[in-house]
Design an enzyme around this catalytic site. Structure first.
Site, PDB file in Angstrom:
ATOM      1  N   ASN A  22      47.323  45.509  42.747  1.00 46.41           N
ATOM      2  CA  ASN A  22      48.933  45.128  42.770  1.00 46.41           C
ATOM      3  C   ASN A  22      49.703  45.724  41.509  1.00 46.41           C
ATOM      4  O   ASN A  22      50.521  45.122  41.147  1.00 46.41           O
ATOM      5  CB  ASN A  22      48.887  43.650  42.839  1.00 46.41           C
ATOM      6  CG  ASN A  22      48.145  43.114  41.686  1.00 46.41           C
ATOM      7  OD1 ASN A  22      47.573  43.770  40.716  1.00 46.41           O
ATOM      8  ND2 ASN A  22      47.926  41.668  41.585  1.00 46.41           N
ATOM      9  N   LYS A  31      48.033  49.592  36.590  1.00 50.39           N
ATOM     10  CA  LYS A  31      46.543  49.402  36.949  1.00 50.39           C
ATOM     11  C   LYS A  31      46.291  50.907  37.818  1.00 50.39           C
ATOM     12  O   LYS A  31      47.115  51.764  37.608  1.00 50.39           O
ATOM     13  CB  LYS A  31      46.645  48.390  37.885  1.00 50.39           C
ATOM     14  CG  LYS A  31      46.669  46.886  37.334  1.00 50.39           C
ATOM     15  CD  LYS A  31      46.313  45.764  38.283  1.00 50.39           C
ATOM     16  CE  LYS A  31      46.367  44.523  37.685  1.00 50.39           C
ATOM     17  NZ  LYS A  31      46.023  43.461  38.556  1.00 50.39           N
ATOM     18  N   HIS A  39      49.426  44.445  35.674  1.00 52.63           N
ATOM     19  CA  HIS A  39      49.315  43.157  35.076  1.00 52.63           C
ATOM     20  C   HIS A  39      50.350  42.676  34.318  1.00 52.63           C
ATOM     21  O   HIS A  39      51.210  43.384  33.795  1.00 52.63           O
ATOM     22  CB  HIS A  39      47.999  43.300  34.186  1.00 52.63           C
ATOM     23  CG  HIS A  39      47.827  42.169  33.307  1.00 52.63           C
ATOM     24  ND1 HIS A  39      47.270  41.192  33.700  1.00 52.63           N
ATOM     25  CD2 HIS A  39      48.151  41.905  32.024  1.00 52.63           C
ATOM     26  CE1 HIS A  39      46.988  40.108  32.798  1.00 52.63           C
ATOM     27  NE2 HIS A  39      47.470  40.654  31.462  1.00 52.63           N
ATOM     28  N   TYR A  59      39.040  40.267  31.746  1.00 54.20           N
ATOM     29  CA  TYR A  59      39.256  39.528  32.827  1.00 54.20           C
ATOM     30  C   TYR A  59      38.343  38.138  32.809  1.00 54.20           C
ATOM     31  O   TYR A  59      38.128  37.428  33.929  1.00 54.20           O
ATOM     32  CB  TYR A  59      39.463  39.833  34.065  1.00 54.20           C
ATOM     33  CG  TYR A  59      40.736  40.791  34.587  1.00 54.20           C
ATOM     34  CD1 TYR A  59      42.121  39.970  34.571  1.00 54.20           C
ATOM     35  CD2 TYR A  59      40.880  41.970  34.742  1.00 54.20           C
ATOM     36  CE1 TYR A  59      43.067  40.403  34.956  1.00 54.20           C
ATOM     37  CE2 TYR A  59      42.035  42.706  34.966  1.00 54.20           C
ATOM     38  CZ  TYR A  59      42.891  41.941  35.215  1.00 54.20           C
ATOM     39  OH  TYR A  59      44.418  42.429  35.734  1.00 54.20           O
ATOM     40  N   GLU A  65      45.569  39.634  24.644  1.00 55.11           N
ATOM     41  CA  GLU A  65      45.234  40.615  25.544  1.00 55.11           C
ATOM     42  C   GLU A  65      46.052  42.195  24.574  1.00 55.11           C
ATOM     43  O   GLU A  65      45.296  42.948  24.838  1.00 55.11           O
ATOM     44  CB  GLU A  65      46.130  40.434  26.705  1.00 55.11           C
ATOM     45  CG  GLU A  65      45.706  39.502  27.560  1.00 55.11           C
ATOM     46  CD  GLU A  65      46.578  39.138  28.895  1.00 55.11           C
ATOM     47  OE1 GLU A  65      45.962  38.216  29.643  1.00 55.11           O
ATOM     48  OE2 GLU A  65      47.467  39.499  28.931  1.00 55.11           O
TER      49      GLU A  65
HETATM   50  P1  ADP Z   1      48.101  37.916  38.222  1.00 55.49           P
HETATM   51  O1  ADP Z   1      47.745  39.182  37.971  1.00 55.49           O
HETATM   52  O2  ADP Z   1      49.271  37.731  38.961  1.00 55.49           O
HETATM   53  O3  ADP Z   1      48.116  37.043  36.798  1.00 55.49           O
HETATM   54  P2  ADP Z   1      45.348  36.258  38.433  1.00 55.49           P
HETATM   55  O4  ADP Z   1      45.546  36.124  37.255  1.00 55.49           O
HETATM   56  O5  ADP Z   1      45.399  35.246  39.475  1.00 55.49           O
HETATM   57  O6  ADP Z   1      46.992  37.131  38.985  1.00 55.49           O
HETATM   58  O7  ADP Z   1      44.517  37.263  38.833  1.00 55.49           O
HETATM   59  C1  ADP Z   1      44.222  38.507  38.255  1.00 55.49           C
HETATM   60  C2  ADP Z   1      44.223  39.774  39.145  1.00 55.49           C
HETATM   61  O8  ADP Z   1      42.869  39.451  39.859  1.00 55.49           O
HETATM   62  C3  ADP Z   1      45.062  39.799  39.990  1.00 55.49           C
HETATM   63  O9  ADP Z   1      46.343  40.690  39.560  1.00 55.49           O
HETATM   64  C4  ADP Z   1      44.477  40.926  41.271  1.00 55.49           C
HETATM   65  O10 ADP Z   1      44.465  42.178  40.704  1.00 55.49           O
HETATM   66  C5  ADP Z   1      43.163  40.244  41.349  1.00 55.49           C
HETATM   67  N1  ADP Z   1      43.171  39.011  42.105  1.00 55.49           N
HETATM   68  C6  ADP Z   1      43.598  37.914  42.383  1.00 55.49           C
HETATM   69  N2  ADP Z   1      43.477  37.115  43.398  1.00 55.49           N
HETATM   70  C7  ADP Z   1      42.501  37.905  44.047  1.00 55.49           C
HETATM   71  C8  ADP Z   1      42.040  37.785  45.411  1.00 55.49           C
HETATM   72  N3  ADP Z   1      42.080  36.640  46.080  1.00 55.49           N
HETATM   73  N4  ADP Z   1      41.275  38.741  45.867  1.00 55.49           N
HETATM   74  C9  ADP Z   1      41.182  40.040  45.233  1.00 55.49           C
HETATM   75  N5  ADP Z   1      41.636  40.183  43.953  1.00 55.49           N
HETATM   76  C10 ADP Z   1      42.505  39.344  43.394  1.00 55.49           C
HETATM   77 MG    MG Z   2      46.832  36.560  35.597  1.00 62.20          MG
END
Ligand code: ADP
Ligand code: MG
Length: 143
Positions: free
Chosen positions: A114, A11, A117, A51, A128
């Site tokens: 974070n 990212k 992905h 997304y 994807e």
């Molecule tokens: P993951 O990436 O672990 O699969 P999700 O699919 O739930 O997580 O969410 C996609 C992305 O959206 C996350 O990696 C993060 O960058 C962002 N995200 C998820 N939850 C939150 C939140 N509560 N606040 C801000 N950003 C979030």
């Molecule tokens: Mg996800």
């Protein structure tokens, strides 16, 4: 049957910190083979398309803004049990909840920013991967 492939994105926070090399090294050390890789700058619209499943979530706008804030590095990875093993390697969405030694625990600052992905299913890995790469860009197809 498992496809043995997953899609990751280093990212914009990963690229901004200059940690692409370190993170890729950890991914390779864990046994993943790179099938396709490129650096791209997403627009808010292309980030939003990626997304789309999250479009009703309160963080969707922030997520699209973050994912288009700088270059990122989508990568198709191959390994037996790729989707589950990669999710284990990166750790929980929120680095505060991620296990010690995971990539998000080591490099990520927040649940929003974070570092990486990781696809959550074989079906989504395929969708994807196709979002970023033509079949002709996958080295496995080049013989
Ligand atoms: P993951 O990436 O672990 O699969 P999700 O699919 O739930 O997580 O969410 C996609 C992305 O959206 C996350 O990696 C993060 O960058 C962002 N995200 C998820 N939850 C939150 C939140 N509560 N606040 C801000 N950003 C979030
Ligand atoms: Mg996800």
């Amino acid at each position: 049957m498992a496809s043995n492939r997953t899609l990751t994105i280093l990212k914009p926070d990963c690229v901004l910190k200059g940690k692409e090399g370190e993170v890729i090294a950890q991914i390779q050390k864990a046994g993943f083979k790179i099938i396709a890789m490129k650096m791209v700058r997403l627009t808010p619209a292309t980030a939003g398309g990626f997304y789309e499943v999250h479009k009703e979530r309160p963080f969707y706008g922030e997520l699209c803004e973050f994912m288009s804030s700088g270059p990122c590095v989508p990568i198709i990875l191959e390994k037996e049990n790729a989707v589950a093993d990669f999710r284990k390697l990166i750790g929980a969405t929120d680095p505060a909840e991620a296990e010690e030694g995971t990539i998000r625990k080591l490099y990520a600052d927040s649940k929003a920013e974070n570092i990486v992905h990781g696809s959550d299913s074989d079906e989504n890995a395929q969708i994807e991967s196709a979002y970023f790469f033509a079949k002709s860009e996958e080295v496995a197809n080049l013989g």
